[in-house]
Scaffold this active site. Sequence first.
Site, mmCIF file in Angstrom:
data_model
loop_
_atom_site.group_PDB
_atom_site.id
_atom_site.type_symbol
_atom_site.label_atom_id
_atom_site.label_comp_id
_atom_site.label_asym_id
_atom_site.label_seq_id
_atom_site.Cartn_x
_atom_site.Cartn_y
_atom_site.Cartn_z
ATOM 1 N N ASP A 7 0.942 -1.380 0.073
ATOM 2 C CA ASP A 7 0.061 -0.019 0.060
ATOM 3 C C ASP A 7 0.912 1.136 -0.055
ATOM 4 O OD1 ASP A 7 -2.174 1.621 0.173
ATOM 5 O OD2 ASP A 7 -2.007 1.939 2.439
ATOM 6 N N GLU A 66 -1.200 -1.676 -4.779
ATOM 7 C CA GLU A 66 -2.427 -0.910 -5.011
ATOM 8 C C GLU A 66 -2.263 0.191 -6.268
ATOM 9 O OE1 GLU A 66 -5.768 1.933 -2.818
ATOM 10 O OE2 GLU A 66 -4.506 0.588 -1.789
ATOM 11 N N ASP A 138 -2.597 0.992 7.377
ATOM 12 C CA ASP A 138 -1.664 0.854 5.984
ATOM 13 C C ASP A 138 -1.222 -0.356 5.937
ATOM 14 O OD1 ASP A 138 -1.382 3.635 5.127
ATOM 15 O OD2 ASP A 138 -0.535 4.067 7.085
#
EC number: 3.1.21.10
Length: 173
Positions: A7, A66, A138
């Site tokens: 991420d 992502e 996160d």
Amino acid sequence: MIILGIDPGSRITGYGLVRQQGQKFEYVGSGCIRLSDGPLPERLQQIYNGVSEIIAQFQPEEMAVEQVFMARNPDSALKLGQARGAAIVAGTNHGLLLAEYSARQIKQAVVGKGGAAKEQVQHMVSFLLKLPGKPQADAADALAVALCHGHTRQSLIKLSGQASKTVRGRLRK
């Protein structure tokens, strides 16, 4: 197989590792690469070095990241894209197969709806991986990326197996 999920962020980059065996997932590790307040090039190097260290330590075979979403602030989106790039280069330099997923795809795979809140993602990641508590946001997002990739891989394997069975069945007739 171990999957590394990333991420990306220009201040905090989350990472999560899961081991996939068929349809089962096992938690391997997760955390955050917390970046200094230095200039952007130094922070990008910290992401690259941090992801490289994680790869060396855990030896994942595949990596999922992502995708960048278009934020209201173009400068933020640009920095996020650069952070993503640093992580991707670390993975490709170590020979990992790489996949990319949108936030909507990740939430859909883990929670069942593409508009899920961060808290729902944290809860489902904890539930699916049987964690004793909620991981940091996160890190949970990164674990969700890894789970999304694992589910996608499994679906593609099933589809290819069914497709080959169908083709074999048709050839026999």
